[in-house]
Design an enzyme around this catalytic site. Structure first.
Site, PDB file in Angstrom:
ATOM      1  N   ARG A 106     -22.597  68.924  19.331  1.00 35.58           N
ATOM      2  CA  ARG A 106     -23.866  69.671  19.431  1.00 35.58           C
ATOM      3  C   ARG A 106     -23.921  70.809  18.414  1.00 35.58           C
ATOM      4  NH1 ARG A 106     -24.308  70.921  25.594  1.00 35.58           N
ATOM      5  NH2 ARG A 106     -26.057  72.135  24.833  1.00 35.58           N
TER       6      ARG A 106
ATOM      7  N   HIS B  91     -27.058  81.493  29.197  1.00 33.48           N
ATOM      8  CA  HIS B  91     -26.056  80.429  29.380  1.00 33.48           C
ATOM      9  C   HIS B  91     -25.121  80.321  28.179  1.00 33.48           C
ATOM     10  CE1 HIS B  91     -28.646  78.188  32.621  1.00 33.48           C
ATOM     11  NE2 HIS B  91     -28.028  79.255  33.099  1.00 33.48           N
TER      12      HIS B  91
ATOM     13  N   CYS C 126     -12.230  84.006  23.826  1.00 31.08           N
ATOM     14  CA  CYS C 126     -10.773  83.981  23.989  1.00 31.08           C
ATOM     15  C   CYS C 126     -10.446  83.887  25.479  1.00 31.08           C
ATOM     16  CB  CYS C 126     -10.172  85.263  23.389  1.00 31.08           C
ATOM     17  SG  CYS C 126      -8.439  85.496  23.792  1.00 31.08           S
TER      18      CYS C 126
ATOM     19  N   GLY D  72     -40.782  75.229  29.353  1.00 34.87           N
ATOM     20  CA  GLY D  72     -39.915  74.082  29.089  1.00 34.87           C
ATOM     21  C   GLY D  72     -38.609  74.063  29.843  1.00 34.87           C
TER      22      GLY D  72
ATOM     23  N   ASN E 242     -45.247  73.736  30.426  1.00 36.85           N
ATOM     24  CA  ASN E 242     -44.285  72.634  30.420  1.00 36.85           C
ATOM     25  C   ASN E 242     -45.011  71.357  30.032  1.00 36.85           C
ATOM     26  OD1 ASN E 242     -42.156  70.726  31.143  1.00 36.85           O
ATOM     27  ND2 ASN E 242     -41.332  72.292  32.497  1.00 36.85           N
ATOM     28  N   LEU E 243     -44.223  70.366  29.661  1.00 37.77           N
ATOM     29  CA  LEU E 243     -44.795  69.052  29.355  1.00 37.77           C
ATOM     30  C   LEU E 243     -45.503  68.489  30.577  1.00 37.77           C
ATOM     31  CD1 LEU E 243     -44.869  67.002  27.040  1.00 37.77           C
ATOM     32  CD2 LEU E 243     -42.747  66.031  27.938  1.00 37.77           C
ATOM     33  N   GLU E 244     -44.891  68.719  31.745  1.00 38.06           N
ATOM     34  CA  GLU E 244     -45.470  68.243  33.011  1.00 38.06           C
ATOM     35  C   GLU E 244     -45.031  69.221  34.098  1.00 38.06           C
ATOM     36  OE1 GLU E 244     -43.662  64.422  32.960  1.00 38.06           O
ATOM     37  OE2 GLU E 244     -41.766  65.169  33.741  1.00 38.06           O
TER      38      GLU E 244
HETATM   39  C1  BJW Z   1     -40.925  69.940  27.522  1.00 38.33           C
HETATM   40  C2  BJW Z   1     -40.950  69.170  26.388  1.00 38.33           C
HETATM   41  C3  BJW Z   1     -41.857  69.564  25.422  1.00 38.33           C
HETATM   42  C4  BJW Z   1     -39.499  68.291  27.636  1.00 38.33           C
HETATM   43  N1  BJW Z   1     -42.642  70.617  25.627  1.00 38.33           N
HETATM   44  N2  BJW Z   1     -41.705  70.995  27.723  1.00 38.33           N
HETATM   45  C5  BJW Z   1     -26.888  74.378  45.432  1.00 38.33           C
HETATM   46  C6  BJW Z   1     -28.129  75.008  45.540  1.00 38.33           C
HETATM   47  C7  BJW Z   1     -28.511  76.014  44.654  1.00 38.33           C
HETATM   48  C8  BJW Z   1     -27.681  76.406  43.615  1.00 38.33           C
HETATM   49  C9  BJW Z   1     -26.455  75.786  43.515  1.00 38.33           C
HETATM   50  C10 BJW Z   1     -26.069  74.789  44.399  1.00 38.33           C
HETATM   51  N3  BJW Z   1     -24.833  74.371  44.023  1.00 38.33           N
HETATM   52  C11 BJW Z   1     -24.457  75.062  42.938  1.00 38.33           C
HETATM   53  C12 BJW Z   1     -25.439  75.939  42.607  1.00 38.33           C
HETATM   54  C13 BJW Z   1     -25.461  76.891  41.468  1.00 38.33           C
HETATM   55  C14 BJW Z   1     -25.522  76.157  40.140  1.00 38.33           C
HETATM   56  C15 BJW Z   1     -26.760  75.257  40.126  1.00 38.33           C
HETATM   57  O1  BJW Z   1     -27.868  75.671  39.842  1.00 38.33           O
HETATM   58  N4  BJW Z   1     -26.577  73.969  40.403  1.00 38.33           N
HETATM   59  C16 BJW Z   1     -27.701  73.043  40.458  1.00 38.33           C
HETATM   60  C17 BJW Z   1     -27.279  71.737  39.820  1.00 38.33           C
HETATM   61  C18 BJW Z   1     -28.124  72.900  41.902  1.00 38.33           C
HETATM   62  N5  BJW Z   1     -25.651  77.202  39.133  1.00 38.33           N
HETATM   63  C19 BJW Z   1     -24.582  77.747  38.586  1.00 38.33           C
HETATM   64  O2  BJW Z   1     -23.452  77.357  38.837  1.00 38.33           O
HETATM   65  C20 BJW Z   1     -24.826  78.917  37.666  1.00 38.33           C
HETATM   66  N6  BJW Z   1     -24.028  80.018  38.062  1.00 38.33           N
HETATM   67  C21 BJW Z   1     -24.192  80.613  39.253  1.00 38.33           C
HETATM   68  O3  BJW Z   1     -25.033  80.235  40.059  1.00 38.33           O
HETATM   69  O4  BJW Z   1     -23.370  81.697  39.437  1.00 38.33           O
HETATM   70  C22 BJW Z   1     -23.444  82.387  40.692  1.00 38.33           C
HETATM   71  C23 BJW Z   1     -24.595  83.342  40.793  1.00 38.33           C
HETATM   72  C24 BJW Z   1     -25.131  83.628  42.038  1.00 38.33           C
HETATM   73  C25 BJW Z   1     -26.177  84.524  42.137  1.00 38.33           C
HETATM   74  C26 BJW Z   1     -26.697  85.149  41.027  1.00 38.33           C
HETATM   75  C27 BJW Z   1     -26.151  84.880  39.808  1.00 38.33           C
HETATM   76  C28 BJW Z   1     -25.128  83.968  39.697  1.00 38.33           C
HETATM   77  C29 BJW Z   1     -24.453  78.572  36.240  1.00 38.33           C
HETATM   78  C30 BJW Z   1     -25.365  77.554  35.676  1.00 38.33           C
HETATM   79  C31 BJW Z   1     -24.918  77.133  34.284  1.00 38.33           C
HETATM   80  C32 BJW Z   1     -25.809  76.061  33.723  1.00 38.33           C
HETATM   81  N7  BJW Z   1     -25.253  75.577  32.552  1.00 38.33           N
HETATM   82  C33 BJW Z   1     -25.955  74.510  31.836  1.00 38.33           C
HETATM   83  C34 BJW Z   1     -24.967  73.888  30.854  1.00 38.33           C
HETATM   84  C35 BJW Z   1     -24.725  74.844  29.731  1.00 38.33           C
HETATM   85  C36 BJW Z   1     -23.903  74.201  28.736  1.00 38.33           C
HETATM   86  C37 BJW Z   1     -24.585  73.253  27.859  1.00 38.33           C
HETATM   87  O5  BJW Z   1     -25.573  73.617  27.208  1.00 38.33           O
HETATM   88  O6  BJW Z   1     -24.047  72.164  27.813  1.00 38.33           O
HETATM   89  O7  BJW Z   1     -27.116  75.026  31.180  1.00 38.33           O
HETATM   90  S1  BJW Z   1     -26.610  73.210  32.859  1.00 38.33           S
HETATM   91  C38 BJW Z   1     -28.003  72.877  31.829  1.00 38.33           C
HETATM   92  O8  BJW Z   1     -29.172  73.094  32.653  1.00 38.33           O
HETATM   93  C39 BJW Z   1     -27.999  73.974  30.752  1.00 38.33           C
HETATM   94  C40 BJW Z   1     -29.433  74.411  30.780  1.00 38.33           C
HETATM   95  O9  BJW Z   1     -29.531  75.725  30.249  1.00 38.33           O
HETATM   96  C41 BJW Z   1     -29.809  74.306  32.223  1.00 38.33           C
HETATM   97  C42 BJW Z   1     -31.285  74.217  32.497  1.00 38.33           C
HETATM   98  O10 BJW Z   1     -31.814  73.035  31.955  1.00 38.33           O
HETATM   99  P1  BJW Z   1     -33.277  73.048  31.344  1.00 38.33           P
HETATM  100  O11 BJW Z   1     -33.326  73.916  30.173  1.00 38.33           O
HETATM  101  O12 BJW Z   1     -34.251  73.319  32.421  1.00 38.33           O
HETATM  102  O13 BJW Z   1     -33.393  71.521  30.806  1.00 38.33           O
HETATM  103  P2  BJW Z   1     -33.856  70.208  31.579  1.00 38.33           P
HETATM  104  O14 BJW Z   1     -33.425  69.049  30.768  1.00 38.33           O
HETATM  105  O15 BJW Z   1     -33.439  70.229  32.995  1.00 38.33           O
HETATM  106  O16 BJW Z   1     -35.447  70.310  31.598  1.00 38.33           O
HETATM  107  C43 BJW Z   1     -36.198  70.220  30.408  1.00 38.33           C
HETATM  108  C44 BJW Z   1     -37.637  70.587  30.727  1.00 38.33           C
HETATM  109  O17 BJW Z   1     -38.360  70.590  29.502  1.00 38.33           O
HETATM  110  C45 BJW Z   1     -38.335  69.592  31.672  1.00 38.33           C
HETATM  111  O18 BJW Z   1     -39.048  70.338  32.664  1.00 38.33           O
HETATM  112  C46 BJW Z   1     -39.333  68.861  30.754  1.00 38.33           C
HETATM  113  O19 BJW Z   1     -40.557  68.534  31.410  1.00 38.33           O
HETATM  114  C47 BJW Z   1     -39.576  69.900  29.691  1.00 38.33           C
HETATM  115  N8  BJW Z   1     -39.940  69.358  28.394  1.00 38.33           N
HETATM  116  N9  BJW Z   1     -40.017  68.122  26.557  1.00 38.33           N
HETATM  117  C48 BJW Z   1     -42.524  71.289  26.823  1.00 38.33           C
HETATM  118  N10 BJW Z   1     -41.970  68.840  24.291  1.00 38.33           N
END
Ligand code: BJW
Length: 237
Positions: free
Chosen positions: A58, A115, A123, A181, A207-209
């Site tokens: 990436r 993120h 480190c 998005g 968002n797209l949808e």
């Molecule tokens: C368009 C488009 C176009 C397309 N135009 N739009 C159970 C319940 C609730 C929470 C938890 C649970 N079990 C565990 C948790 C917590 C967990 C979590 O959320 N898990 C879920 C799976 C349920 N979260 C964590 O662990 C986080 N930490 C945490 O909670 O710490 C404790 C805490 C507590 C209280 C306060 C604070 C902290 C850490 C989360 C880390 C996420 N990391 C990732 C990977 C990063 C590494 C990498 O890049 O590889 O981050 S996961 C991945 O998802 C990445 C993204 O940033 C993140 C969000 O994804 P995003 O950006 O929304 O992408 P998509 O693909 O999901 O969506 C794309 C969107 O674009 C869609 O809507 C399309 O429609 C749209 N789109 N084309 C406009 N052209």
């Protein structure tokens, strides 16, 4: 209605039309990978070669992609806005950074990569963050500590997102919250809309949808980010 203090949350959808895959699309970034094999600290401990290779691929893609009209519209808004804007991106690409470098923002602007950042490494011994534009070897030695190794500067599942205190403070004082998005599948980012609404902010999804969190927003505008984002910001200005 006039607004002064904005919090803008972006996700993978804003970079999709630049050619960066989203996560949860059918042909998205997780294709061929289980999340728990690449995006958790346990995965890194178990199979560092696989995790480093996933992020090296990436990182290598970044020079081949460029900010699109949505990143650019946001940069133009930040250059012209008289109040505060906190841009919180979940994206680890540098497309916002490049758009704002080309169109410098006003003094009330700030950007947080909650993120992490693909172009940085951490480190494992000291937690120090350094710029890292190239590949990371499986067992990359840290320049900061003899016992340290370098890992990608990425917030994996189960880890605390970055600068949450600053984000929460801005949400508590914003009068307009815009989510662009993002699927609303990952917390705590998915809950920002409710914090902003409790502060009395107008909340808008672009968002797209409609996303999973659509019902939490006052309003939504739907279509590709390169069309919807410039249109919404030109109305705002
Ligand atoms: C368009 C488009 C176009 C397309 N135009 N739009 C159970 C319940 C609730 C929470 C938890 C649970 N079990 C565990 C948790 C917590 C967990 C979590 O959320 N898990 C879920 C799976 C349920 N979260 C964590 O662990 C986080 N930490 C945490 O909670 O710490 C404790 C805490 C507590 C209280 C306060 C604070 C902290 C850490 C989360 C880390 C996420 N990391 C990732 C990977 C990063 C590494 C990498 O890049 O590889 O981050 S996961 C991945 O998802 C990445 C993204 O940033 C993140 C969000 O994804 P995003 O950006 O929304 O992408 P998509 O693909 O999901 O969506 C794309 C969107 O674009 C869609 O809507 C399309 O429609 C749209 N789109 N084309 C406009 N052209």
């Amino acid at each position: 209605m006039t607004h002064r203090n904005l919090v803008i949350l972006t996700g993978a959808g804003i970079s999709a039309e630049s050619g960066v895959p989203t996560f949860r699309a059918d042909d998205g970034l997780w294709l061929g990978h289980r999340i728990e094999d690449v995006a958790t600290p346990e995965a890194f401990a178990r199979d560092p070669a696989r995790v480093q290779a996933f992020y090296n691929d990436r990182r290598r893609q970044l020079p081949t992609v460029h900010p699109n009209a949505a990143h650019q519209a946001l940069a133009e808004l930040a250059a012209r806005w008289h109040g505060k804007i906190l841009l919180v991106t979940q994206n680890v690409d540098d497309l916002h950074d490049r758009a704002h470098a080309a169109t410098p923002p006003g003094p009330g602007f700030d950007l947080i990569h909650m993120h992490g950042d693909l172009l940085k490494a951490v480190c494992t011994a000291t937690g120090r963050v350094c710029d890292w534009p190239g590949d990371l070897a499986t067992d990359e030695a840290s320049p900061h500590h003899p016992a340290g190794r370098l890992r990608p500067h990425i917030v994996w599942f189960g880890e605390m997102p970055l600068q949450m205190d600053r984000i929460e403070a801005a949400l508590a004082h914003c009068d307009l919250f815009i989510s662009i998005g993002t699927s609303g599948a990952v917390w705590p980012a998915a809950g920002f809309v409710e914090t902003a609404a409790r502060a009395g902010a107008r909340t808008v999804e672009l968002n797209l949808e409609p996303s999973l969190g659509r019902s939490r927003f006052d309003e939504g505008r739907y279509g590709p980010a390169t069309e919807v984002v410039p249109g919404f910001f030109s109305d705002l200005i």
